[in-house]
Design an enzyme around this catalytic site. Structure first.
Site: not given
Ligand code: SAH
Length: 559
Positions: A339, A361, A476
């Site tokens: 991803d 992609k 998100m």
């Molecule tokens: N499964 C992921 C979340 C996926 S949804 C997890 O557990 O982290 C995607 C969201 O994760 C983004 O919109 C953001 O809100 C958050 N996110 C992922 N990586 C991040 C990062 N490095 N810094 C801040 N927020 C992050």
């Protein structure tokens, strides 16, 4: 037997010896004529014809995109570990979409020991094994592991066969040399010595073994020194190549336990095959015996079998926030489906033959994105590959990981789940905010801001969230945070409650922007906060005390 449809590409390193090239070609032909493997080509990476690129071109020309590439080498050394994978990587660039499983070196394998014993018996011509010392001569390498393989083969060749002894030696790059081994055997009392070249086919080095053995024999007329034939093109070798082909597709290609007495019948150990190891006693061990379980060492930690899909979480931001288990499974993969937010920096460390599919992609056919990803996972698993689905953060926190598990289950494909480090908890932490703190917040709610309040599909009870006193983490929510804040205030949350926006948590460009609930929407727009970002709301934000982070190895996520 039904033909095995994935074609076999036999890769040799090449030789200046015409008979050597002819023997290679004869073996390729022998395997082709058997018809067990659907399509077979052989090629060399240097010196000899046909070159590898022609062999690959022929297979691609016949419509093949997936192959088994088998290095025709006895032991893993420079050619098998470096040169051949590099040549194959070039072929992959030449032919986009080409995928191959890389097979193991041929040895050690009991079939090879049997062939060696037959070559030795032939030259003994009825003379007894007990009065014969064997000099097993390998190629020799700067890689000690490859030299140790020859020592291992010497031991296994001796085991149960009744030779006076088997001593390893090398024709090049490593000691002991051929004269040194012959001298050693002489001093051990050997009068009859068989020099057994551990070589597949004719070449400059095997010729040198004969010359050096003859020279030593000429200096020691009291000794009977004979040189056995090379392994050569034969049915047993073809059997072994076919086994490596099948194994590269379905078996585990990273283990080296063909010589394990629990797996194959070795002379004198036949009763052990398939049996659990019995506890045994080491006389010098003060603790007495130690029990061994079955042969667990045959499964590498923590186990990803061909045909299985592992849903592996990473961390937010830096690549090295993945779990140890996730990393191990990634290293075991034949195919990795990634991803955008996954720890993609780890992909450059994968073996060259690993197929990497970028889920962002994946070409979409009639089905939507997630369906296409699910289909991709299932298809590779059904083709017998070890599949890793690599995700950012935890696969089960807004990661659609469970949809993939369900799709695999529906297709009869087994899955393994490796939790990740979720940005919901880690992004606040990396910005210095604990999501809970004794006496401050005893609950934390993780909320998706993907659907704003009032959206018909929203499942969030926003008024309840407004009444709660603890921590709220929004994911998100860059585009929806203003609406969310308004609804929370409307239902009673303190407009002055502190909020921290954390963007690119853990990465070199991490930003942490403090504000209040009634100002966070405006701040987000003004400061240009961009995904990936989380918003953390609640009294814990006031405790913020950024901790130092170790230098991150991560890369900026693509935008
Ligand atoms: N499964 C992921 C979340 C996926 S949804 C997890 O557990 O982290 C995607 C969201 O994760 C983004 O919109 C953001 O809100 C958050 N996110 C992922 N990586 C991040 C990062 N490095 N810094 C801040 N927020 C992050």
């Amino acid at each position: 037997m039904t033909p095995d449809r994935t074609p076999l590409l036999i890769v040799g390193h090449g030789t200046r010896s015409a008979p050597g090239v002819a023997q290679f070609a004869a073996l390729v032909d022998r395997i082709r004529r058997r018809g067990v493997v659907d399509d077979v080509e052989g090629g060399f990476i240097e010196l000899s014809r046909p070159p590898l690129t022609d062999a690959v071109g022929a297979l691609v020309g016949r419509g093949h995109r997936n192959l088994v590439a088998l290095p025709l080498v006895l032991a893993a050394a420079g050619h098998g570990k470096g040169d051949i994978p590099a040549a194959l990587a070039r072929e992959k660039q030449r032919h986009p979409g080409l995928w191959y499983a890389y097979g193991r070196p041929l040895g050690p394998h009991p079939l090879l020991h049997e062939i060696l014993a037959a070559r030795i018996d032939a030259v003994l011509d009825g003379d007894d094994r007990a009065g014969t010392g064997i000099a097993l001569i390998g190629r020799g390498s700067t890689d000690p592991d490859a030299n140790a393989e020859v020592a291992k083969v010497a031991r296994l060749l001796w085991e149960g066969r009744g030779y006076a002894g088997v001593e390893p030696g090398f024709i090049s790059l490593a000691e002991p040399s051929v004269p040194a081994v012959l001298e050693r055997l002489r001093r051990l009392g050997a009068r009859r010595i068989v020099v057994a070249p551990y070589f597949l086919f004719a070449g400059v080095l095997p010729d040198r073994i004969v010359a050096q053995s003859d020279a030593y024999a000429a200096d020691h007329p009291e000794l009977d020194v004979r040189v056995a034939d090379l392994i050569g093109d034969c049915d047993a070798l073809a059997d072994l190549v076919q086994e490596r082909h099948a194994e590269a597709l379905r078996g585990d290609i990273r283990m080296n336990c063909d010589t394990c007495a629990y797996r194959v019948a070795l002379p004198g150990f036949a009763d052990k095959v398939g049996r659990p190891q019995t506890p045994h006693h080491h006389p010098d061990d003060p603790a007495g015996g130690h029990g061994h379980h079955h042969h667990d060492h045959h499964h590498h930690y923590p186990g990803l079998r061909p045909g299985q899909v592992a849903i592996v979480g990473g961390g937010p931001g830096p690549d090295d926030l993945i779990t140890v288990r996730g990393r191990a499974l990634l290293d075991a993969a034949d195919v990795v489906v990634t991803d955008r937010l996954a720890p993609t920096g780890l992909l450059s460390g994968l073996r060259p033959e690993v197929l990497v599919v970028d889920a962002a992609k994946v070409p979409r056919g009639p089905s939507v994105g997630q369906d296409t990803i699910n289909d991709t996972l299932v298809a590779h698993a059904r083709a017998g590959r070890r599949v890793v689905r690599l995700k950012g953060g935890d696969p089960y926190v807004f990661g659609r990981g469970h949809e993939e598990v369900q799709a695999c289950a529906a297709a009869g494909v087994e899955t393994v789940l490796v939790p990740g480090v979720s940005s919901a908890l880690a992004a606040p932490a990396l910005a210095g905010v604990p999501v809970t703190h004794r006496g401050v917040a005893h609950d934390v709610t993780v909320v998706s801001g993907h659907l704003p309040p009032g959206h018909p599909d929203s499942l969030v009870d926003w008024p309840a969230l407004a009444r709660a006193r603890g921590t709220v983490v929004l994911l998100m929510a860059v585009d929806t945070v203003a609406k969310i804040a308004a609804v929370l205030i409307e239902h009673g949350r303190d407009p002055g409650a502190p909020v921290l926006a954390v963007q690119d948590a853990g990465l070199p460009g991490q930003r942490a922007l403090p504000s209040r609930l009634d100002e966070v929407g405006a701040l987000t727009v003004r400061e240009g906060v961009r995904p990936p970002a989380v918003f953390v709301l609640g009294p814990v934000v006031a405790l913020r005390a950024p901790a130092r982070q170790p230098a991150a190895r991560g890369q900026q996520p693509p935008r």
